[in-house]
Design an enzyme around this catalytic site. Structure first.
Site, PDB file in Angstrom:
ATOM      1  N   SER A 170      44.259  53.161  46.572  1.00 58.31           N
ATOM      2  CA  SER A 170      45.578  53.759  46.412  1.00 58.31           C
ATOM      3  C   SER A 170      46.576  53.116  47.368  1.00 58.31           C
ATOM      4  CB  SER A 170      45.487  55.279  46.607  1.00 58.31           C
ATOM      5  OG  SER A 170      46.710  55.910  46.343  1.00 58.31           O
ATOM      6  N   ASP A 227      52.809  53.248  44.131  1.00 60.09           N
ATOM      7  CA  ASP A 227      51.841  52.814  45.133  1.00 60.09           C
ATOM      8  C   ASP A 227      50.907  51.783  44.504  1.00 60.09           C
ATOM      9  OD1 ASP A 227      50.447  54.478  43.420  1.00 60.09           O
ATOM     10  OD2 ASP A 227      49.231  55.379  44.982  1.00 60.09           O
ATOM     11  N   ASP A 242      49.673  55.485  40.558  1.00 67.27           N
ATOM     12  CA  ASP A 242      49.604  56.896  40.178  1.00 67.27           C
ATOM     13  C   ASP A 242      50.562  57.749  41.006  1.00 67.27           C
ATOM     14  OD1 ASP A 242      48.272  56.984  42.619  1.00 67.27           O
ATOM     15  OD2 ASP A 242      46.600  58.203  41.884  1.00 67.27           O
TER      16      ASP A 242
END
Length: 474
Positions: free
Chosen positions: A102, A239, A243
């Protein structure tokens, strides 16, 4: 000791702690648990995707190889947004593994697991760990990962384009801050298909850890400069695994993630909203939603509460996190068709909803929050704070006397809760909240006030005050 653990959104840890053998072991444990708890037998299909970190293709190849040896057919979806992989997994009723860290730095990575009906929950995490066999992990070199299938990415792109009417963004010039987001080219294509003129900015071949809850000064400077230079109507980004959204208005000022979520829920006419305690209280004060459910930080908790909202009879359930990622808990009828539920964080839905709302109402993006309660939130983090420090710090704040003493400089405490960390509401209505990150060794601080300047002041105080106390646990 290892940093590898399940956090707020999947398994995360240092890349050095994710060699091929460990990745294989977790893949096999996931598939064993899927077989035991959800009836997924060898011979079925598994989806695998990954982000643009340098380590991600290698980790994905190890997962794919382990799954094939286990007896699964594997569809290699290649680099794509996490919600794109989740959408195909849900549509095809297949398990999936997304390789992504992430927003966290490039020296870390992780695995995000999906059941055929959505993200794994905390019970599944326990089940995976119960059958995990690290001692017997296969450390052989993975075979070729095979050809990449574009099916998941193509279906997701069609979904994004369907969210607005054709040419709904005609006449708009939108900057796309590309950096190393796996969705960077997708965003350009989708906005272009909706009629916008796009300007691609700051593409990077090196991974950039863009955190939508704790923006770097260089991100803020870039947005302001790009808005002026290119005369933008907005600037958007995500990011690393696309998401969590970033949206800046025509001045280059970023809209907070929880405000993006509020606007998206309003755009979708939600009757129930689910969001963690880190989101600002304008959600309740606005009166836009029949019911607001508050949860701990982490998509599993939001998903659990969305399910409860559906059981409670709400028909248009929208979840979102303070990072801006929106989870759609219900099928929603739009002017041009139906948007099917996607109960995992999605960056494209809030990006398109906010741009579409501004275009529909013929107002600048900066005016979308004008009629909502003036609540401003700021967040920051103190890095390199592991559980040995954050644990005692938070535990001390649970004590009434120590908590009152800690916050005495700010005045009287009106209320507090420990839903996730320690959250304090002052007599002024201002909020200061501390919690340990579930993804990295960090202590996070959140502040909320009636003005942006005051929220920034509270955040600065909160970080400094915490750093003073953390020295006691060195």
């Amino acid at each position: 000791m290892t940093s590898l653990k399940f956090g707020t959104s999947g398994l995360r840890g240092l890349v050095t702690e994710l060699p091929d053998a460990i990745c294989r072991a977790y893949t096999v444990a996931f598939l064993r648990h899927m077989h035991k708890a959800h009836g997924i037998a060898p011979g079925g299909k598994l989806l695998v995707g990954y982000d643009l970190r340098e380590s991600s293709p290698r980790i994905a190849a190890a997962c794919i190889d382990a799954a094939r040896i286990f007896g699964m057919e594997v569809e290699n979806s290649g680099p794509l947004p996490t919600p794109a992989l989740a959408l195909r997994a849900l549509a095809q009723k297949l398990p999936a593994i997304m390789v992504t860290g992430s927003h966290i730095p490039a020296d870390r990575n992780g695995l995000k697991f999906y059941r055929p009906d959505g993200e794994i929950d905390k019970t599944d995490e326990v089940g995976i760990l119960d059958v995990l066999d690290l001692a017997g992990a296969d450390d052989s070199t993975p075979d070729d990962a095979g050809a990449i299938s574009a099916k998941a990415l193509t279906d997701y792109e069609k979904r994004c384009i369907s969210m607005l009417a054709p040419n709904a963004l005609a006449g708009k010039r939108i900057g796309v801050y590309q950096h190393s987001s796996v969705g960077r080219d997708l965003i350009v294509r989708v906005l272009g298909a909706l009629g916008a003129e796009t300007v691609a900015i700051a593409r990077s071949d090196v991974f950039v850890p863009v955190d939508t809850e704790a923006l770097r000064p260089e991100d803020v400077t870039l947005a302001a400069g790009a808005a002026e230079k290119y005369r933008l109507d907005a600037l958007v980004s995500t990011d690393g695994d696309a998401d969590r959204p970033l949206v800046a208005d025509e001045t280059g000022a970023f809209i907070r993630g929880d405000s993006l979520g509020l606007l998206t829920a309003h755009f979708l006419n939600a009757d129930a909203v689910v969001t963690p305690v880190t989101s600002n209280t304008a959600i309740e004060i606005s009166g836009l939603f029949a019911q607001v459910y508050r949860t701990r930080v982490g998509s599993p908790y939001v998903i659990e509460a969305m399910s409860q909202a559906t059981k409670d009879g709400y028909l248009r359930v929208v979840g979102f996190e303070a990072n801006g990622g929106v989870l759609l808990g219900s099928n929603v009828e739009l002017d041009d068709g139906r948007l099917f539920a996607l109960p995992t964080r999605d960056a494209m839905l809030p990006i398109i909803a906010v741009l579409g709302m501004a275009a529909r109402d013929k107002v600048p993006v900066s005016k979308l929050l004008a009629n909502l309660p003036a609540r401003f939130t700021r967040s920051g983090r103190i890095e390199h704070v592991g559980p040995s420090k954050s644990g005692p710090f938070l535990q001390a704040l649970l004590d009434d006397e120590q908590r009152a003493s800690f916050f005495a400089q700010l005045g009287t405490i009106q209320a507090n809760d420990a839903i996730d960390g320690v959250r304090v509401v002052l007599a002024t209505g201002e909020v200061v909240h501390y919690r340990a990150s579930g993804n990295a060794p960090e202590l996070r601080c959140y502040a909320e006030a009636a003005t942006d300047a005051r929220a920034e002041q509270l955040l600065s105080w909160g970080l400094q005050r915490a750093e003073e106390q953390l020295r006691k646990y060195s």
